[in-house]
Design a protein around this motif. Sequence first.
Motif, PDB file in Angstrom:
ATOM      1  N   UNK A 144       0.836  -1.209   0.000  1.00 42.77           N
ATOM      2  CA  UNK A 144       0.000   0.000   0.000  1.00 42.77           C
ATOM      3  C   UNK A 144       0.868   1.256   0.000  1.00 42.77           C
ATOM      4  N   UNK A 145       1.991   1.211   0.728  1.00 39.91           N
ATOM      5  CA  UNK A 145       2.874   2.370   0.845  1.00 39.91           C
ATOM      6  C   UNK A 145       3.783   2.544  -0.368  1.00 39.91           C
ATOM      7  N   UNK A 146       3.893   1.517  -1.211  1.00 39.61           N
ATOM      8  CA  UNK A 146       4.729   1.610  -2.402  1.00 39.61           C
ATOM      9  C   UNK A 146       6.213   1.615  -2.102  1.00 39.61           C
ATOM     10  N   UNK A 147       6.625   0.784  -1.138  1.00 43.00           N
ATOM     11  CA  UNK A 147       8.037   0.668  -0.774  1.00 43.00           C
ATOM     12  C   UNK A 147       8.484  -0.778  -0.980  1.00 43.00           C
ATOM     13  N   UNK A 148       9.794  -1.013  -1.148  1.00 47.73           N
ATOM     14  CA  UNK A 148      10.282  -2.387  -1.324  1.00 47.73           C
ATOM     15  C   UNK A 148      10.051  -3.220  -0.076  1.00 47.73           C
ATOM     16  N   UNK A 149      10.090  -4.547  -0.238  1.00 48.13           N
ATOM     17  CA  UNK A 149       9.862  -5.440   0.894  1.00 48.13           C
ATOM     18  C   UNK A 149      10.688  -6.701   0.719  1.00 48.13           C
TER      19      UNK A 149
END
Length: 329
Positions: A144-149
Amino acid sequence: NDREIAEYKTQQNADEAAKIASAGIIICGPEGQVRALSAYHGTNGGNQYAQVCNEYKRTFPGVNVYCMVIPTAVEYYCPDAAKTSTKSELTTIRNTYSLLDDSVKAVDIYTTLGKHASENIYLRTDHHWAPLGAYYAAERFAQVAGVPYRKLSEYNKEVVHGFVGTMYGYSHDISVKQSPEDFVYYTPKDSDYKTTYINYTVDKSYQVTSEAAAYDGPFFGHFKDGSSAAYCVFMGGDSKITQVRTSQKNGRRVLVLKDSFGNALVGYLFGSFEEVHVVDGRYFTKNMREYVEQNSITDILFCNNVFKVYGGGEKYMDFLKQESWPYKG
């Protein structure tokens, strides 16, 4: 759409027998593998909590604000025989998300956890979720935040054997004590991060009486097999501010506003954000407006279990108004 959440129907142990122990704890599962569940008695709820999330977005218009309501184990593992002893947490979650302003981003982990309910995503002998459940929740937040994981393969698996958590003390049911489990948690293989703490001294009424100087320390602790305190492996507990500076250089700095459930989620965000700040909803000695500005926070995640969400969240509102420590007057 993370606000339109489908109902989950118990699959794993729907036909199991169940009994009600002290404090209304639901006990189910076979001998030696007992699961203890906290019954939920809320209704719609979450109105005030949603207002708090909305107020933070109005206060910090340039900051991304997210609301993640964490369901508890009863929502996924309650046998049909005990359904009348608890109410639907989904009702509260749906109501909370429906009251959020469009500018606040809901994070539906209810559906995410339901997809993984056959895995060990909740502890059987403790009221918290298991670190694996927090991993899947953090993954949904990152999406949802649009960050890598990071994938789970990028973590070391650690185990505390013979864990019996809080539910034995709550239920006073010997079958819980006789059903120890493995407490499994995950630490990043990449250790290129730095954790700084500001500890609080708290009195018997849980009021902060003093604040210690900032110091650096490990994010993850270690507990011997059989320790009932294994869930404190994350940051050592709640009564502190935690700041983690990572090797990620994307300019994103998240502030996690959480209860103890959130502790297990934070360690999965080191590959996603440049900085991770952690504040417990019960303890904070700063002014939130000043803290967000001084630390260049870009993202705020409200991350609390459904019991806390139903009860409000007024302390978070107080943080916007209170003077920084030491308080005057």
